[in-house]
Design a protein around this motif. Sequence first.
Motif, PDB file in Angstrom:
ATOM      1  N   ALA A  60       3.057   0.499  -6.111  1.00 51.72           N
ATOM      2  CA  ALA A  60       1.808   0.203  -5.416  1.00 51.72           C
ATOM      3  C   ALA A  60       1.683   1.056  -4.173  1.00 51.72           C
ATOM      4  CB  ALA A  60       1.764  -1.277  -5.060  1.00 51.72           C
TER       5      ALA A  60
ATOM      6  N   LYS B 157      -1.064   2.641  -1.268  1.00 57.50           N
ATOM      7  CA  LYS B 157      -2.208   1.996  -0.622  1.00 57.50           C
ATOM      8  C   LYS B 157      -3.496   2.627  -1.159  1.00 57.50           C
ATOM      9  CE  LYS B 157      -0.437  -0.039   3.491  1.00 57.50           C
ATOM     10  NZ  LYS B 157       0.735  -0.552   3.205  1.00 57.50           N
TER      11      LYS B 157
ATOM     12  N   TRP C 263      -5.971  -0.720   3.554  1.00 60.62           N
ATOM     13  CA  TRP C 263      -6.319   0.506   2.836  1.00 60.62           C
ATOM     14  C   TRP C 263      -6.358   1.675   3.810  1.00 60.62           C
ATOM     15  CZ3 TRP C 263     -11.017  -1.128  -0.722  1.00 60.62           C
ATOM     16  CH2 TRP C 263     -10.570  -2.095  -1.642  1.00 60.62           C
TER      17      TRP C 263
ATOM     18  N   ASN D  26      -6.746  -7.660  -6.658  1.00 59.73           N
ATOM     19  CA  ASN D  26      -5.555  -7.712  -5.816  1.00 59.73           C
ATOM     20  C   ASN D  26      -5.542  -6.669  -4.717  1.00 59.73           C
ATOM     21  OD1 ASN D  26      -4.467  -9.785  -7.393  1.00 59.73           O
ATOM     22  ND2 ASN D  26      -3.789  -8.275  -8.900  1.00 59.73           N
TER      23      ASN D  26
ATOM     24  N   GLU E 292      -5.362  -3.646  -4.996  1.00 58.21           N
ATOM     25  CA  GLU E 292      -4.435  -2.561  -5.323  1.00 58.21           C
ATOM     26  C   GLU E 292      -5.177  -1.391  -5.939  1.00 58.21           C
ATOM     27  OE1 GLU E 292      -0.708  -5.525  -6.330  1.00 58.21           O
ATOM     28  OE2 GLU E 292      -1.871  -4.608  -7.950  1.00 58.21           O
TER      29      GLU E 292
END
Lengths: 439, 441
Positions: free
Chosen positions: B2, B4, B25, B358, B360
């Motif tokens: 993951a 950003k 983010w 989420n 993501e």
Amino acid sequence: MTLTVLKSTSQGSWEKRILKSLNSMCTELSIPLARKRPVGEQKELLNKWNEMGTDEPDLSLFRPVYAPKDFLEVLINLRNPNYENGDSLSFRTHLGLIQVPLKVKDIPELKEFFVELGLTTGQLGIDDSTQVPPELFENEHVRIGQKVLAEQDSAAAQQYIRQGSPTALRAELWALILNISSQPEDILYYEQLKTNVIQHDLLVDSLIYKDVKLTASNDDYYFVFEDYLYQVLLCFSRDTSVLGHFAYNSASPPKSYIRGKLGLEEYAVFYPPNGVIPFHGFSMYVAPLCFLYHEPSKLYQIFREMYVRFFFRLHSISSHPSGIVSLCLLFETLLQTYLPQLFYHLREIGAQPLRISFKWMVRAFSGYLATDQLLLLWDRILGYNSLEILAVLAAAVFAFRAVNLMEVTSLAAAEAVLADLSTLKVMPLLQIFLFATVT
Amino acid sequence: MAGKVKWVTDIEKSVLINNFEKRGWVQVTENEDWNFYWMSVQTIRNVFSVEAGYRLSDDQIVNHFPNHYELTRKDLMVKNIKRYRKELEKEGSPLAEKDENGKYLYLDFVPVTYMLPADYNLFVEEFRKSPSSTWIMKPCGKAQGKGIFLINKLSQIKKWSRDSKTSSFVTQSTKEAYVISLYINNPLLIGGRKFDLRLYVLVSTYRPLRCYMYKLGFCRFCTVKYTPSTSELDNMFVHLTNVAIQKHGEDYNHIHGGKWTVNNLRLYLESTRGKEVTGKLFDEIHWIIVQSLKAVAPVMNNDKHCFECYGYDIIIDDKLKPWLIEVNASPSLTSSTANDRILKYNLINDTLNIAVPNGEIPDCKWNKSPPKEVLGNYEILSCTFLHGPGARMLMERGSYDEELAQGDGADRELRSRQGQSLGPRGGRSRDSGRTILTTWK
């Protein structure tokens, strides 16, 4: 415990003060208390009747005659000169602001009085939330409400509404309980009042204007109804039938004398004609009703009846259990008895709880709660024919925010914790405070 | 792994930027590798234009559909709805049924509208049928109430006549195309004032149609009392509810901004008109939103990298019938009051929760079925006919239970008080509802 003393001295001197304030405003601004409008002005007002809100008269020099906090100071200084030390032992330990030993209910008595608000009885405001299937309570309750309306049974309606009114039935139920039916003569009476407004201008009109502009016009819920408020309140101040409520009110209507005839009773007139001088926030008594009634004469009748039955008690001094003095005392006693730690803490930091809750009670919470919650609260005022629920709710709000309040160290900080009541759900708060708190 | 989410925007609004930042983010520029681009409508034109040669990768999402204008340009919206109705009629769908006056029973939710100058003659014919009517002229490509005016005489729009010597300019440039619609001169008034409804609708995919309506819409009130009198036709403060216009009126209030929540409206209507008619009104509003989306679904480029949050403008008339006025692709993110700011912040927050699961790095191949918990203040709009006017119609024909049985169960649960997420679809695909139609006799 003599009540006549309260009646004649405190209320009397308060009234004198208000009248003096009104008269001096009148002199300062060189505006007469009343004058007949020239014909041109009458025509103009008639044309603008439905949009008086767009008028922008210069109101900067007008001040409200008084605000709730001024009234609170008067109540704080009330004393019963006949008070003996031997009177109510427990009262000597009363640490609130009110120093008049009136009898108020304690929680066991309140539980009995408000028995229909108990945990095992269905309530609108709790048991109609989206998580609860409507078959459990709501549907049946609505059905019963429709039946009560069909049979036009006022007493049954009053009993029924203790559990709250469905939104669609509320307007009719309140009318039934208040015995308001719009007969032609009622509409005619309202039209007559409207004619009085067109023909005569009163000083209090400017006060009403100012109040609406300062309060309702800035309110998220009620700004839409600004024009209705003028239509109701201007007529209200000319309605001499309202004088009738002074028969059971310890107050007396302010009197004015025709020029040059001061003190001569034959030349006394009540001023304003309905005997009620509006204070800052007065228009908020009318505003919530605009959600229910959009026909002016019906709205007017409902408001007038609500006023002479309930609201007048919130700004006159009396020993009545629903009078503001009793409500203040009830609030303080509930807090001191059942939330002593909180009460002492707030007192210590100079934040006497009544200083914060007073304005809520004087306005019957209008403008502080979300409208749907306010209407659920006023349902119960009608159902129990008592304003005591206002004091109980005020105490329940303090109980709800007790944790935060225990951490504040100033009056300003306490005010901030209690500044926004718009998210509160009144029925759960009341239920928990009365029926689910371990005392 | 993951990483950003990398975001870009060309709209400098705090309600957006605060939401991106609170998710941790990372802001980048357009020329770098980005995952999420909240772009203005001008930019989306460039991104998807043939010359740009832009190819979005699977981990990139944008907030507009390439040809959103099929819904958001006034003339195209009307064209698509008219086409949709005609198609249903041709198929013999009960939805396209008309009453004795030739008005659609279930699909008459846009005021009579013509394009100018193309339909000028048709318009004149209609105008002459009710010469005392008022019509509203709107430029096709503008927003915020710009360029709108009212007319009640043919002479006021002479220059759009096809025969007029000046018309040659008008027909060439689509920028000056106008629509003319019958003005709703009997709007529902509250406190004597006209208002319209602004509702936010999120579409994550058009085929299958998945749409969500934000529960916290609002009413925008005109500051001046409504009067249908002809002398006030030029007073835009009386007639147009756009905040951009009302803000400049003398009586504009910066505390409440002349706005009411939809909940207030509901409380007021239930209290003064009753629960059933109020429920019916809100059902119909949901219905017209869904029908308008179905109308454009076949022509929409259902690009998997796209989602869109529309601003629907609806007017309610005094018979409690809702009318769709227009759909905005770029609803204003400016806040006129403190309450407004909070509302728009939460709107963006809930939108991002659905569009970017989420928080993501996105994968465009996901099934676009968010779990119920992330909906926030959005509610699912049912895209079948099992609610609202469609439901009533099915019940009248006795086909309601049949339709329900063919459903995938999602709608059955939607009817209960608990909301339900759409979940994976059952065996049949729902292609803008066409499969339902073909099973009817």
